[in-house]
Design a protein around this motif. Structure first.
Motif, PDB file in Angstrom:
ATOM      1  N   ALA A 188      48.518 -56.148  -2.183  1.00 42.86           N
ATOM      2  CA  ALA A 188      48.236 -55.152  -1.662  1.00 42.86           C
ATOM      3  C   ALA A 188      47.174 -55.455  -1.015  1.00 42.86           C
ATOM      4  N   ILE A 189      46.055 -55.525  -1.198  1.00 42.99           N
ATOM      5  CA  ILE A 189      44.380 -55.592  -0.738  1.00 42.99           C
ATOM      6  C   ILE A 189      44.747 -57.142   0.491  1.00 42.99           C
ATOM      7  N   ASP A 190      45.627 -57.751   0.491  1.00 46.34           N
ATOM      8  CA  ASP A 190      45.403 -59.161   1.439  1.00 46.34           C
ATOM      9  C   ASP A 190      46.270 -58.014   2.173  1.00 46.34           C
ATOM     10  N   HIS A 191      47.833 -57.670   2.027  1.00 43.93           N
ATOM     11  CA  HIS A 191      48.547 -57.286   2.657  1.00 43.93           C
ATOM     12  C   HIS A 191      47.684 -55.922   4.184  1.00 43.93           C
ATOM     13  N   PHE A 192      46.781 -54.921   3.984  1.00 44.98           N
ATOM     14  CA  PHE A 192      46.044 -54.434   4.073  1.00 44.98           C
ATOM     15  C   PHE A 192      44.599 -54.789   5.039  1.00 44.98           C
ATOM     16  N   HIS A 193      44.492 -55.687   4.150  1.00 43.49           N
ATOM     17  CA  HIS A 193      43.302 -56.444   5.115  1.00 43.49           C
ATOM     18  C   HIS A 193      44.005 -56.976   6.551  1.00 43.49           C
ATOM     19  N   ALA A 194      45.584 -58.262   6.310  1.00 43.45           N
ATOM     20  CA  ALA A 194      46.084 -58.349   7.341  1.00 43.45           C
ATOM     21  C   ALA A 194      45.995 -58.206   8.339  1.00 43.45           C
ATOM     22  N   ALA A 195      46.553 -56.369   7.820  1.00 45.53           N
ATOM     23  CA  ALA A 195      47.372 -55.380   9.142  1.00 45.53           C
ATOM     24  C   ALA A 195      45.908 -55.163  10.017  1.00 45.53           C
ATOM     25  N   CYS A 196      44.426 -54.682   8.932  1.00 44.60           N
ATOM     26  CA  CYS A 196      42.664 -54.724   9.750  1.00 44.60           C
ATOM     27  C   CYS A 196      42.660 -56.078  11.356  1.00 44.60           C
ATOM     28  N   PRO A 204      41.243 -51.874  22.066  1.00 46.27           N
ATOM     29  CA  PRO A 204      39.989 -50.929  21.366  1.00 46.27           C
ATOM     30  C   PRO A 204      40.756 -49.503  22.075  1.00 46.27           C
ATOM     31  N   GLY A 205      40.043 -49.032  21.077  1.00 47.45           N
ATOM     32  CA  GLY A 205      40.122 -47.683  22.221  1.00 47.45           C
ATOM     33  C   GLY A 205      40.782 -46.560  20.949  1.00 47.45           C
ATOM     34  N   GLU A 206      40.346 -45.321  21.143  1.00 46.78           N
ATOM     35  CA  GLU A 206      40.570 -44.139  19.838  1.00 46.78           C
ATOM     36  C   GLU A 206      41.773 -43.882  19.199  1.00 46.78           C
ATOM     37  N   GLU A 207      42.815 -44.491  19.058  1.00 46.15           N
ATOM     38  CA  GLU A 207      43.775 -45.123  18.168  1.00 46.15           C
ATOM     39  C   GLU A 207      43.863 -45.760  17.297  1.00 46.15           C
ATOM     40  N   ARG A 208      43.408 -47.048  17.705  1.00 48.28           N
ATOM     41  CA  ARG A 208      42.951 -48.298  17.189  1.00 48.28           C
ATOM     42  C   ARG A 208      41.942 -47.885  15.993  1.00 48.28           C
ATOM     43  N   ASP A 209      41.168 -47.316  16.294  1.00 49.51           N
ATOM     44  CA  ASP A 209      40.112 -47.386  15.011  1.00 49.51           C
ATOM     45  C   ASP A 209      40.723 -45.789  14.253  1.00 49.51           C
ATOM     46  N   ARG A 210      41.365 -44.689  14.686  1.00 49.60           N
ATOM     47  CA  ARG A 210      42.046 -43.843  13.757  1.00 49.60           C
ATOM     48  C   ARG A 210      43.109 -45.224  12.344  1.00 49.60           C
ATOM     49  N   HIS A 211      43.288 -45.761  13.877  1.00 51.63           N
ATOM     50  CA  HIS A 211      44.670 -46.834  12.595  1.00 51.63           C
ATOM     51  C   HIS A 211      44.232 -47.566  11.482  1.00 51.63           C
ATOM     52  N   GLU A 212      42.767 -48.032  11.996  1.00 53.25           N
ATOM     53  CA  GLU A 212      41.818 -49.003  11.065  1.00 53.25           C
ATOM     54  C   GLU A 212      41.519 -47.677   9.734  1.00 53.25           C
ATOM     55  N   LEU A 213      41.033 -46.634   9.938  1.00 51.84           N
ATOM     56  CA  LEU A 213      40.470 -46.134   9.373  1.00 51.84           C
ATOM     57  C   LEU A 213      41.530 -45.438   8.189  1.00 51.84           C
ATOM     58  N   ARG A 214      42.987 -45.348   8.652  1.00 49.70           N
ATOM     59  CA  ARG A 214      43.424 -45.103   7.537  1.00 49.70           C
ATOM     60  C   ARG A 214      43.971 -46.375   6.479  1.00 49.70           C
ATOM     61  N   LEU A 215      43.904 -47.404   6.713  1.00 49.06           N
ATOM     62  CA  LEU A 215      43.948 -48.181   6.540  1.00 49.06           C
ATOM     63  C   LEU A 215      42.906 -48.799   5.786  1.00 49.06           C
ATOM     64  N   ARG A 216      41.454 -48.708   6.396  1.00 51.92           N
ATOM     65  CA  ARG A 216      40.642 -48.987   4.999  1.00 51.92           C
ATOM     66  C   ARG A 216      40.454 -48.264   4.153  1.00 51.92           C
ATOM     67  N   HIS A 217      40.824 -46.301   4.042  1.00 52.94           N
ATOM     68  CA  HIS A 217      40.907 -45.420   3.493  1.00 52.94           C
ATOM     69  C   HIS A 217      42.183 -45.924   2.373  1.00 52.94           C
ATOM     70  N   LEU A 218      43.088 -46.450   3.018  1.00 53.27           N
ATOM     71  CA  LEU A 218      44.625 -46.578   2.329  1.00 53.27           C
ATOM     72  C   LEU A 218      44.545 -47.534   1.212  1.00 53.27           C
ATOM     73  N   VAL A 219      43.383 -48.422   1.497  1.00 50.76           N
ATOM     74  CA  VAL A 219      43.149 -50.299   0.608  1.00 50.76           C
ATOM     75  C   VAL A 219      42.227 -49.753  -0.107  1.00 50.76           C
ATOM     76  N   SER A 220      41.052 -48.371  -0.019  1.00 50.74           N
ATOM     77  CA  SER A 220      40.054 -48.645  -0.957  1.00 50.74           C
ATOM     78  C   SER A 220      40.927 -48.530  -2.544  1.00 50.74           C
ATOM     79  N   ALA A 221      41.456 -47.608  -2.903  1.00 51.64           N
ATOM     80  CA  ALA A 221      41.875 -47.265  -3.894  1.00 51.64           C
ATOM     81  C   ALA A 221      42.526 -48.845  -5.251  1.00 51.64           C
ATOM     82  N   PRO A 222      43.718 -49.901  -4.463  1.00 50.92           N
ATOM     83  CA  PRO A 222      43.491 -51.479  -5.076  1.00 50.92           C
ATOM     84  C   PRO A 222      42.443 -52.147  -5.166  1.00 50.92           C
ATOM     85  N   LEU A 223      41.583 -51.441  -4.675  1.00 53.80           N
ATOM     86  CA  LEU A 223      40.044 -52.802  -4.208  1.00 53.80           C
ATOM     87  C   LEU A 223      38.946 -51.142  -5.358  1.00 53.80           C
ATOM     88  N   ASN A 224      39.417 -50.831  -5.741  1.00 55.20           N
ATOM     89  CA  ASN A 224      39.012 -50.158  -7.089  1.00 55.20           C
ATOM     90  C   ASN A 224      39.024 -50.420  -8.670  1.00 55.20           C
TER      91      ASN A 224
END
Length: 541
Positions: A188-196, A204-224
């Motif tokens: 899970a971590i590998d695929h989320f980080h690959a997506a990031c 660059p732009g707001e859409e990309r930042d929102r997408h990255e933020l969603r991925l950063r939040h999603l990867v936090s649980a498996p990282l924990n």
């Protein structure tokens, strides 16, 4: 240099005489694989090239395509990905099979007879054609009826190899989500980080930042789950999430990120900073009902650790009604479960023992009702610690065992070490001491220093039982210093009380008086009673 062991030698050579002889001749470095050594052998490469040179044009083309696929493949997948007619694909496949380049596996799948043959076939594919073949394979995998759980990651990798980042991105996300469901944290971590990483290639732009933020939040649980609350990996992720949320002026996601940062700080033992972050989240949470439960949990948890027990209970009381049926925290736990378990400890400290047991039982039942395995590990770990508070060794053994079993099965690191320490205390003796040390070492590797003064009192218990009075005295002094240094104050009265048992008379009396004063200031009725009883007995002596 070192010689390869028998198992690795057979796995790489498969008993083929030339490969065995070349392996015996080669000197394999400690950081060098035997496969890499054989690939660099001119004799081996000459044999491989000689076998591939015998292939007809169609068979050679199919060998290159099969090498790009990289795993077991079916004739159907080859036909879909090839630009050759179906009958000619079958003819090429047949020639490869007859020449033992490929072998037939069960269920109609094929694979190369040796990994070195696959590597040699892959090297023969020109780079421009290689990208085209990766795209064809990705598209063919999309068109097949293969289960999505087995193909999303493969599709993502092939699109990425083809240089098609935007097409690879959603498949990395899909593969990551499926890995989370299977508790395959590393995948899970590998695929989320690959997506990031792939997002970085987009404009660059707001859409990309929102997408990255969603991925950063999603990867936090498996990282924990994989590395622990206090790990650098998780902290980096939530800090990046906070940076993005602030840039986007998204108050709700800023609060979510702050709660994640609180979780990292508090388990690292940075209790004052954790409390400040939690209060900052509370100030930012106005008008954000979806995350209020998480915020009050964070304030309550850090207040409790600071010894502000009444504030902790007050904050914890708000969580269930606000967090029920709301999303889990960014680090993966259910706030209502985590807060109820933590509140159980707080209630025990203020002398409300029956309520404490009820809250801990509710936390476990709620986690089971939700079938939320990570939260169940939380509930069981807190219940095991509560059993230790009450010095119920049998109950500690039972609950620590359940926690360890759950953590081992699903790869939850932090609570596994927590349970290890409690199990060591319940075991007693030198074996128990070694078990506690193993648990502490595990927490050290995660940078997890919260509750360290409490854990050290458990070690001191066993040191005393083994006649190691000087060691116990040093351990308790260390526990005292850490409680002050980390502002991890909830257990400080008990540390002071236990130190008094081992210090000279006047020092002991001062320590007991301090223990009483600290416990009374915190409202810690249970620990105050213990210290007062010892002080009264001291006066009689």
């Amino acid at each position: 240099s070192t010689a390869p062991d028998d198992k690795s030698l057979f796995e790489v050579t498969q008993g083929l005489p030339l490969y065995v002889i070349e392996s015996a001749r080669a000197e394999v470095g400690r950081n060098e694989s035997l496969t890499a050594v054989l690939e660099g052998s001119p004799r081996v490469q000459a044999v491989l090239d000689g076998r591939l040179d015998q292939l007809g044009q169609e068979a050679s083309s199919i060998a290159g395509l099969a090498a790009v696929i990289g795993q077991e493949f079916t004739p159907d997948l080859l036909e879909r990905a090839s630009d050759l007619p179906a009958d000619r694909v079958v003819d090429g496949l047949d020639e490869l099979w007859r020449r033992r380049i490929i072998v037939h596996h069960r269920r109609g799948t094929y694979g190369f007879s040796h990994e070195l043959l696959r590597d040699a076939s892959l090297r023969r594919v020109p780079p421009p054609r290689l990208a085209s073949l990766h795209r064809r394979v990705a598209e063919a995998l999309q068109d097949t009826g293969v289960d999505a759980g087995t193909r999303a990651g493969r599709i993502a990798d092939h699109y990425e190899q083809a240089g098609l980042s935007e097409r690879a991105l959603p498949f990395h996300e899909q593969a990551a989500s499926l890995a989370v469901e299977r508790f395959a944290h590393d995948a899970a971590i590998d695929h989320f980080h690959a997506a990031c990483r792939l997002l970085g290639s987009l404009p660059p732009g707001e859409e990309r930042d929102r997408h990255e933020l969603r991925l950063r939040h999603l990867v936090s649980a498996p990282l924990n789950a994989r590395y622990g609350f206090a790990s650098r990996e998780l902290q980096d992720e939530v800090e990046r999430g906070l940076e993005l949320a602030e840039r986007l002026h998204d108050r709700r996601l800023e609060v979510v990120s702050l709660v994640g940062l609180f979780s990292s700080f508090v388990v690292q033992g940075r209790v004052v900073e954790a409390y400040e972050v939690a209060r900052r989240a509370l100030a930012a949470s106005d008008g954000q009902p979806e995350v209020l439960g998480q915020v009050h949990f964070a304030v309550g948890g850090s207040a409790m650790m600071l010894g502000r027990l009444d504030e902790g209970i007050e904050q914890f009381d708000l969580v269930p009604q606000l967090a029920m049926d709301r999303p889990a925290a960014v680090v993966g736990t259910r706030p209502e479960v985590h807060s109820a378990a933590w509140q159980g400890h707080t209630l025990w400290l203020v002398g409300r023992g029956e309520e404490a047991r009820e809250r801990l039982q509710w936390a476990r039942e709620r986690a089971e009702e939700l079938d939320h395995v990570f939260s169940l590990a939380v509930a069981l770990a807190y219940a095991a610690m509560h059993a230790q508070f009450e010095e119920d060794q049998e109950r500690v053994v039972e609950l620590a065992g359940l926690t360890s079993e759950l953590c081992a099965k699903h790869g939850f690191r932090y609570y596994g070490d927590w349970a290890h320490i409690l199990a060591g205390w319940a075991s007693g003796g030198r074996i128990g001491l070694a078990t506690i040390q193993d648990g502490l070492a595990g927490l050290n590797s995660q940078r997890a220093y919260i509750r360290r003064s409490y854990y050290l009192t458990l070690r001191a218990d066993l040191e005393l039982s083994e006649g190691m009075e000087d060691a116990a005295r040093r351990t308790l002094r260390q526990a005292h210093e850490l409680a002050i240094e980390k502002s991890d104050l909830w257990w400080l009265p008990e540390v002071l009380r236990r130190r008094a048992l081992l210090e000279p008379e006047q020092v002991a009396k001062d320590l007991l008086q301090e223990a009483c004063a600290v416990a009374e200031a915190q409202g810690s009725v249970t620990l105050a009673r213990r210290a007062q009883a010892d002080l009264a007995a001291f006066g009689q002596r």
